[in-house]
Design an enzyme around this catalytic site. Structure first.
Site, short mmCIF file in Angstrom:
data_model
loop_
_atom_site.label_atom_id
_atom_site.label_comp_id
_atom_site.label_asym_id
_atom_site.label_seq_id
_atom_site.Cartn_x
_atom_site.Cartn_y
_atom_site.Cartn_z
CE LYS A 13 12.62 6.05 -28.64
NZ LYS A 13 13.03 7.40 -29.09
NE ARG A 87 13.48 3.90 -34.83
CZ ARG A 87 14.26 3.85 -33.76
NH1 ARG A 87 14.28 2.78 -33.00
NH2 ARG A 87 15.03 4.87 -33.44
NE ARG A 126 21.56 9.74 -27.99
CZ ARG A 126 20.44 9.19 -28.47
NH1 ARG A 126 19.52 8.75 -27.64
NH2 ARG A 126 20.25 9.13 -29.77
NE ARG A 159 23.00 6.34 -30.83
CZ ARG A 159 21.70 6.12 -30.65
NH1 ARG A 159 21.21 5.92 -29.43
NH2 ARG A 159 20.87 6.12 -31.67
NE ARG A 170 19.03 8.63 -35.01
CZ ARG A 170 19.44 9.04 -33.83
NH1 ARG A 170 20.45 9.89 -33.74
NH2 ARG A 170 18.87 8.61 -32.75
#
Ligand code: ADP
Ligand code: AMP
Length: 215
Positions: A13, A87, A126, A159, A170
């Site tokens: 996204k 969400r 990531r 992160r 998550r």
């Protein structure tokens, strides 16, 4: 034209939003970015949100809805990409109510479809710039100089919520609270599934086709 870009964590996204901002002139509302901004600013909201985010849970609806409302009010004529928002069902309803007041409803909810095993590879690999938020991947898109952002020279880090144990939480939160929004947007005739696999430029072309036909 307002668009919701949704999908599981790691679907791409943020990556695709960056293209849409640059190439199509959209404004961007990422609640994840807004929350990380609040953490960086060490505001009271940020300190509370950090604890929740580091555990892979969702921040309360009223907090994120408040952040979105503020951004919308600051740019009442903007064309927005909503990234990572809504969400939950309550957030989707709140967004509809906010946009109704501005006479610019969600045009389409574009869902990035990516297989679970690829999500895990994307999330564990990531890396992000702590300064400007640019996104990298250790194997697929490393910065030219390890640990240094190509865009601003800031430090490139992992992160805290991209650690494997938090990723699992998550993904659970996504399945429980966010995946049901497919039915919400299907019910409104706005749901569009887009294949999120393959090179980023190919994914972008698929999104662009859908956006051009929605406008
Ligand atoms: P999201 O915002 O949906 O959580 P990101 O855009 O941050 O996802 O992407 C997650 C990771 O996957 C990043 O490291 C990014 O570089 C990488 N990525 C994004 N799109 C692709 C793609 N099409 N193929 C491979 N890796 C991708
Ligand atoms: P993201 O940057 O979209 O991956 O979001 C990172 C984290 O911020 C999530 O795991 C949540 O803890 C929190 N968050 C971001 N957006 C929302 C939202 N719309 N509702 C609740 N929590 C959110």
């Amino acid at each position: 034209m307002n668009l919701v870009l949704f999908g599981p964590p790691g679907a791409g996204k943020g990556t695709q939003s960056a293209f849409l901002i640059e190439r199509k002139g959209f404004s961007h509302i990422s609640t994840g970015d807004l929350l990380r901004g609040a953490i960086k600013a060490q505001s009271e909201l940020g300190l509370k949100a950090k604890k929740i985010m580091d555990q892979g849970q969702l921040v309360p609806d009223d907090v994120v809805i408040g952040l979105v409302e503020e951004k919308l009010k600051a740019d009442p004529n903007g064309s927005f990409i909503f990234d990572g928002f809504p969400r939950t069902h309550a957030q989707a309803e709140a967004l509809d109510a906010l946009l109704e007041g501005m006479q610019s409803p969600v045009k389409a909810a574009l869902f990035l479809e990516v297989a679970q095993e690829d999500l895990l590879k994307r999330l564990t690999g990531r890396r992000v710039c702590q300064n400007c938020g640019a996104t990298y991947h250790v194997a697929l898109k490393p910065p030219a100089k390890e640990g240094v952002c190509d865009v601003c020279g800031g430090p490139v880090i992992q992160r805290p919520d991209d650690k494997e144990e938090v990723i699992a939480k998550r993904l659970e939160a996504y399945e429980r609270s966010t995946a049901p929004l497919k039915a919400y947007y299907q019910g409104q005739g706005k749901f569009v599934s887009v294949d999120g696999e393959g090179p980023v430029e190919e994914v972008y072309r698929r999104l662009e086709r859908q956006i051009d036909s929605a406008s």
